[in-house]
Design a protein around this motif. Sequence first.
Motif, PDB file in Angstrom:
ATOM      1  N   UNK A  21      -3.080 -45.582 -73.712  1.00  0.00           N
ATOM      2  CA  UNK A  21      -3.151 -45.561 -71.967  1.00  0.00           C
ATOM      3  C   UNK A  21      -2.551 -44.921 -71.668  1.00  0.00           C
ATOM      4  N   UNK A  22      -2.216 -43.265 -71.085  1.00  0.00           N
ATOM      5  CA  UNK A  22      -0.993 -42.703 -70.053  1.00  0.00           C
ATOM      6  C   UNK A  22      -1.718 -42.228 -69.398  1.00  0.00           C
ATOM      7  N   UNK A  23      -0.198 -43.164 -68.057  1.00  0.00           N
ATOM      8  CA  UNK A  23      -0.511 -42.354 -66.538  1.00  0.00           C
ATOM      9  C   UNK A  23       0.488 -41.350 -66.296  1.00  0.00           C
ATOM     10  N   UNK A  24      -0.674 -40.445 -65.574  1.00  0.00           N
ATOM     11  CA  UNK A  24      -0.036 -39.239 -64.746  1.00  0.00           C
ATOM     12  C   UNK A  24      -0.029 -39.790 -63.443  1.00  0.00           C
ATOM     13  N   UNK A  25       0.674 -39.428 -62.785  1.00  0.00           N
ATOM     14  CA  UNK A  25       0.845 -39.198 -61.410  1.00  0.00           C
ATOM     15  C   UNK A  25       0.317 -37.938 -60.876  1.00  0.00           C
ATOM     16  N   UNK A  26      -0.625 -37.981 -59.721  1.00  0.00           N
ATOM     17  CA  UNK A  26      -1.291 -35.787 -60.012  1.00  0.00           C
ATOM     18  C   UNK A  26      -1.490 -36.538 -58.275  1.00  0.00           C
ATOM     19  N   UNK A  27      -0.068 -36.500 -57.637  1.00  0.00           N
ATOM     20  CA  UNK A  27      -0.491 -36.619 -55.735  1.00  0.00           C
ATOM     21  C   UNK A  27      -0.863 -35.863 -55.052  1.00  0.00           C
ATOM     22  N   UNK A  79      -3.935 -50.217 -52.010  1.00  0.00           N
ATOM     23  CA  UNK A  79      -4.691 -51.337 -52.424  1.00  0.00           C
ATOM     24  C   UNK A  79      -5.180 -50.730 -53.514  1.00  0.00           C
ATOM     25  N   UNK A  80      -4.915 -49.155 -53.716  1.00  0.00           N
ATOM     26  CA  UNK A  80      -5.458 -48.747 -55.076  1.00  0.00           C
ATOM     27  C   UNK A  80      -3.841 -49.129 -56.046  1.00  0.00           C
ATOM     28  N   UNK A  81      -3.646 -49.461 -55.515  1.00  0.00           N
ATOM     29  CA  UNK A  81      -2.239 -49.484 -56.954  1.00  0.00           C
ATOM     30  C   UNK A  81      -2.334 -51.050 -57.124  1.00  0.00           C
ATOM     31  N   UNK A 129       7.049 -43.140 -58.238  1.00  0.00           N
ATOM     32  CA  UNK A 129       6.529 -41.405 -58.799  1.00  0.00           C
ATOM     33  C   UNK A 129       5.943 -41.071 -58.306  1.00  0.00           C
ATOM     34  N   UNK A 130       4.763 -41.521 -57.921  1.00  0.00           N
ATOM     35  CA  UNK A 130       3.400 -40.750 -57.010  1.00  0.00           C
ATOM     36  C   UNK A 130       4.457 -40.230 -56.061  1.00  0.00           C
ATOM     37  N   UNK A 131       4.816 -41.740 -55.104  1.00  0.00           N
ATOM     38  CA  UNK A 131       4.816 -41.786 -54.090  1.00  0.00           C
ATOM     39  C   UNK A 131       5.916 -40.763 -53.454  1.00  0.00           C
ATOM     40  N   UNK A 132       6.842 -40.275 -54.774  1.00  0.00           N
ATOM     41  CA  UNK A 132       8.273 -39.354 -54.081  1.00  0.00           C
ATOM     42  C   UNK A 132       7.730 -38.077 -54.468  1.00  0.00           C
ATOM     43  N   UNK A 133       6.651 -37.579 -54.803  1.00  0.00           N
ATOM     44  CA  UNK A 133       5.551 -37.087 -55.103  1.00  0.00           C
ATOM     45  C   UNK A 133       5.102 -35.610 -54.403  1.00  0.00           C
ATOM     46  N   UNK A 134       4.206 -37.368 -53.295  1.00  0.00           N
ATOM     47  CA  UNK A 134       3.062 -36.932 -53.040  1.00  0.00           C
ATOM     48  C   UNK A 134       4.311 -36.483 -51.606  1.00  0.00           C
ATOM     49  N   UNK A 143       1.901 -31.404 -44.954  1.00  0.00           N
ATOM     50  CA  UNK A 143       0.184 -32.391 -44.494  1.00  0.00           C
ATOM     51  C   UNK A 143      -0.696 -32.673 -45.853  1.00  0.00           C
ATOM     52  N   UNK A 144      -0.761 -31.858 -46.370  1.00  0.00           N
ATOM     53  CA  UNK A 144      -1.503 -31.825 -47.610  1.00  0.00           C
ATOM     54  C   UNK A 144      -2.747 -32.491 -47.411  1.00  0.00           C
ATOM     55  N   UNK A 145      -2.834 -33.009 -48.929  1.00  0.00           N
ATOM     56  CA  UNK A 145      -4.347 -33.703 -49.669  1.00  0.00           C
ATOM     57  C   UNK A 145      -4.514 -35.196 -49.616  1.00  0.00           C
ATOM     58  N   UNK A 146      -2.766 -35.314 -49.740  1.00  0.00           N
ATOM     59  CA  UNK A 146      -2.005 -37.029 -50.377  1.00  0.00           C
ATOM     60  C   UNK A 146      -2.851 -37.457 -48.839  1.00  0.00           C
ATOM     61  N   UNK A 147      -3.245 -39.004 -49.052  1.00  0.00           N
ATOM     62  CA  UNK A 147      -3.130 -39.750 -48.134  1.00  0.00           C
ATOM     63  C   UNK A 147      -2.792 -41.228 -48.321  1.00  0.00           C
ATOM     64  N   UNK A 148      -2.276 -41.285 -49.131  1.00  0.00           N
ATOM     65  CA  UNK A 148      -1.117 -42.694 -49.998  1.00  0.00           C
ATOM     66  C   UNK A 148      -0.438 -42.854 -48.542  1.00  0.00           C
ATOM     67  N   UNK A 149      -0.446 -43.753 -47.968  1.00  0.00           N
ATOM     68  CA  UNK A 149       0.406 -44.120 -46.827  1.00  0.00           C
ATOM     69  C   UNK A 149       0.703 -46.356 -46.962  1.00  0.00           C
ATOM     70  N   UNK A 150       2.196 -46.018 -46.519  1.00  0.00           N
ATOM     71  CA  UNK A 150       2.648 -47.413 -46.904  1.00  0.00           C
ATOM     72  C   UNK A 150       2.808 -47.806 -45.197  1.00  0.00           C
TER      73      UNK A 150
END
Length: 150
Positions: A21-27, A79-81, A129-134, A143-150
């Motif tokens: 399994x290789x994980x690649x963040x794509x924010x 919750x996705x994490x 990594x995902x959050x920094x890139x997002x 604003x872009x399409x990313x919607x990951x919020x803390x």
Amino acid sequence: MTQGHESTPEVTPTAPGALRLRMDPAPMLDQVKLRATPDLAHALLAQLKEQGADANYAAEFGLDHGHLLIVALMMRDNGAWMTLRTAIEAVANRHQGDRIRIELGDQVIEIEGRITPEAAALLRQVRESYEVDAQGWRAINGGGPTSSQD
């Protein structure tokens, strides 16, 4: 990358019993790409869907489909994490006796049956990594399409 493929792509495994399994963040796409050997990809996608995750097979040009399948997990909220971690652990638990190789860049962790502290740390690193890139993507694109919020 094209999403929304409901049917299972036809592929052949890389080697019998080898789970990778290789994980690649794509924010910029608001997702994490999970590239996995076919048996693992099928099991992981089924587990993610069982948990209600927005995940599908995805196509990617230039990828050798004989080796890895792509599962695109949409990162709509935090919750996705936890869903991803739970899905990986559930699949690993079902593959008792098999080692699952989890990769992030040049880092490699192997697990068997459960998430180890090292694997949990690697999953945290994927999230960070995902959050920094997002954040960078949102700053550049207003604003872009990313919607990951803390």
